[in-house]
Design a protein around this motif. Sequence first.
Motif, PDB file in Angstrom:
ATOM      1  N   ALA A 162       0.827  -1.201   0.000  1.00 33.03           N
ATOM      2  CA  ALA A 162       0.000   0.000   0.000  1.00 33.03           C
ATOM      3  C   ALA A 162       0.862   1.252   0.000  1.00 33.03           C
ATOM      4  CB  ALA A 162      -0.916   0.005   1.225  1.00 33.03           C
ATOM      5  N   THR A 163       1.974   1.212   0.765  1.00 31.45           N
ATOM      6  CA  THR A 163       2.877   2.355   0.789  1.00 31.45           C
ATOM      7  C   THR A 163       3.523   2.584  -0.561  1.00 31.45           C
ATOM      8  OG1 THR A 163       3.347   1.927   3.122  1.00 31.45           O
ATOM      9  CG2 THR A 163       4.889   3.332   1.927  1.00 31.45           C
ATOM     10  N   GLN A 222       0.992   3.912  -3.130  1.00 30.46           N
ATOM     11  CA  GLN A 222       0.561   5.269  -2.884  1.00 30.46           C
ATOM     12  C   GLN A 222       1.530   6.269  -3.491  1.00 30.46           C
ATOM     13  OE1 GLN A 222      -0.433   6.022   1.199  1.00 30.46           O
ATOM     14  NE2 GLN A 222      -0.321   8.222   0.954  1.00 30.46           N
ATOM     15  N   VAL A 267      -4.760   4.023  -9.790  1.00 35.14           N
ATOM     16  CA  VAL A 267      -4.535   3.534  -8.432  1.00 35.14           C
ATOM     17  C   VAL A 267      -4.519   2.017  -8.408  1.00 35.14           C
ATOM     18  CG1 VAL A 267      -5.564   3.363  -6.141  1.00 35.14           C
ATOM     19  CG2 VAL A 267      -5.466   5.572  -7.292  1.00 35.14           C
ATOM     20  N   ARG A 311      -1.272  -0.319  -7.781  1.00 34.86           N
ATOM     21  CA  ARG A 311      -1.262  -1.219  -6.625  1.00 34.86           C
ATOM     22  C   ARG A 311      -0.967  -2.642  -7.062  1.00 34.86           C
ATOM     23  NH1 ARG A 311      -6.154  -0.341  -5.040  1.00 34.86           N
ATOM     24  NH2 ARG A 311      -5.681   1.378  -3.629  1.00 34.86           N
ATOM     25  N   PHE A 315      -5.838  13.639  -3.516  1.00 35.66           N
ATOM     26  CA  PHE A 315      -5.702  12.189  -3.506  1.00 35.66           C
ATOM     27  C   PHE A 315      -6.395  11.606  -4.729  1.00 35.66           C
ATOM     28  CE2 PHE A 315      -5.635  13.710   0.854  1.00 35.66           C
ATOM     29  CZ  PHE A 315      -4.428  13.171   1.302  1.00 35.66           C
ATOM     30  N   ASP A 358     -10.307   5.897  -1.146  1.00 35.47           N
ATOM     31  CA  ASP A 358      -9.652   5.092  -0.103  1.00 35.47           C
ATOM     32  C   ASP A 358      -8.356   5.735   0.363  1.00 35.47           C
ATOM     33  OD1 ASP A 358      -7.399   3.031  -1.656  1.00 35.47           O
ATOM     34  OD2 ASP A 358      -8.894   4.054  -2.866  1.00 35.47           O
ATOM     35  N   GLN A 359      -7.629   6.387  -0.570  1.00 35.84           N
ATOM     36  CA  GLN A 359      -6.431   7.117  -0.156  1.00 35.84           C
ATOM     37  C   GLN A 359      -6.796   8.312   0.714  1.00 35.84           C
ATOM     38  OE1 GLN A 359      -3.755   8.219  -3.271  1.00 35.84           O
ATOM     39  NE2 GLN A 359      -3.147   6.123  -3.698  1.00 35.84           N
ATOM     40  N   ARG A 418      -7.746   6.971   4.180  1.00 38.91           N
ATOM     41  CA  ARG A 418      -6.576   6.529   4.932  1.00 38.91           C
ATOM     42  C   ARG A 418      -5.776   7.718   5.470  1.00 38.91           C
ATOM     43  NH1 ARG A 418      -4.926   3.213   1.467  1.00 38.91           N
ATOM     44  NH2 ARG A 418      -3.396   4.470   0.339  1.00 38.91           N
ATOM     45  N   ASN A 419      -5.686   8.769   4.671  1.00 42.45           N
ATOM     46  CA  ASN A 419      -4.829   9.894   5.052  1.00 42.45           C
ATOM     47  C   ASN A 419      -5.483  10.858   6.019  1.00 42.45           C
ATOM     48  OD1 ASN A 419      -2.031  10.220   3.480  1.00 42.45           O
ATOM     49  ND2 ASN A 419      -3.440   9.035   2.216  1.00 42.45           N
TER      50      ASN A 419
END
Length: 288
Positions: free
Chosen positions: A26-27, A30, A43, A47, A189, A193-194, A197-198
């Motif tokens: 995921a990191t 991103q 995205v 991924r 973003f 979902d990003q 998460r952020n």
Amino acid sequence: MAGRFSIRAMLLRIFMASAFVLLVVATIAQEMQPADGNPKTGVQQDRAAATRAFLGLGAVPDKAAVARAAPIYQQNCAFCHGPQARGATANALVTSDVVLADDHGEHLAPFLKTGRPEKGMPAFSQLSEQQRIDLAEFLHQQVEDIANRGAYHLPNIVVGDAAKGETYLRGHCMSCHTAATFAHIASRFRSPDQLQRNWIWPARPADNSLAITGTVKTQQGSTISGRVIQVSDFRITLISADGHTHAIDRGRGVDLHIRDPLQAHQTLVNSLRNDDMHNVTAYLETLR
């Protein structure tokens, strides 16, 4: 060859049992840019590519060949190996070294032609060479589906009540943030979902502006301050402003104060309800 597919098999098996890999992928994903300019497509593709690279999954399966092979597999193989090659009366094929050693049928096609009769694996000499190659692609796709979690389609997570999300944000976030913090936040973003998460747990930037810092008063009475890089019940290690690293035992007479700019988010994580999470995300998605 043996080393290559053995490592690939090992990584695959570790991946199935380890959630840590998901965090790594995921990191990586991103940080990657969209491959085709389409944010949502980019995205997911990024991924999937990050996961594939991390696991060393080999060549991307041929989708057309997979489609051709699907009915052939179900007719000839599914009874023993399961409809998705994950095992039934015979072993799973998604973790088979024979499958993982292959890229585009160069090993699997000859194997399928001769089989392994002494172990109950029949020969499929009645199939054409192309059909056996297609079956190899089908099996690689099953490996992809079970291992490459990065390729999973993420459902729409913008399902909350934006008005309730705004109310929650004003009641829980504005003591630390200002309206400028959230201005056009959704445009920063590439996917909801990003964004979600952020806002729940922001990434710590490379400039260390959100780094954990500490101040230590030693037994000798001196004071050392800096960025914390390691802390335990017995020792703290920090880097002071002059770049020096200090490792200090936490014994009697040592006083420690730690400041984490994201402490409020840590508290939030421990108390955030699902409905509130969805509502805030729905509201923030409107701020473009």
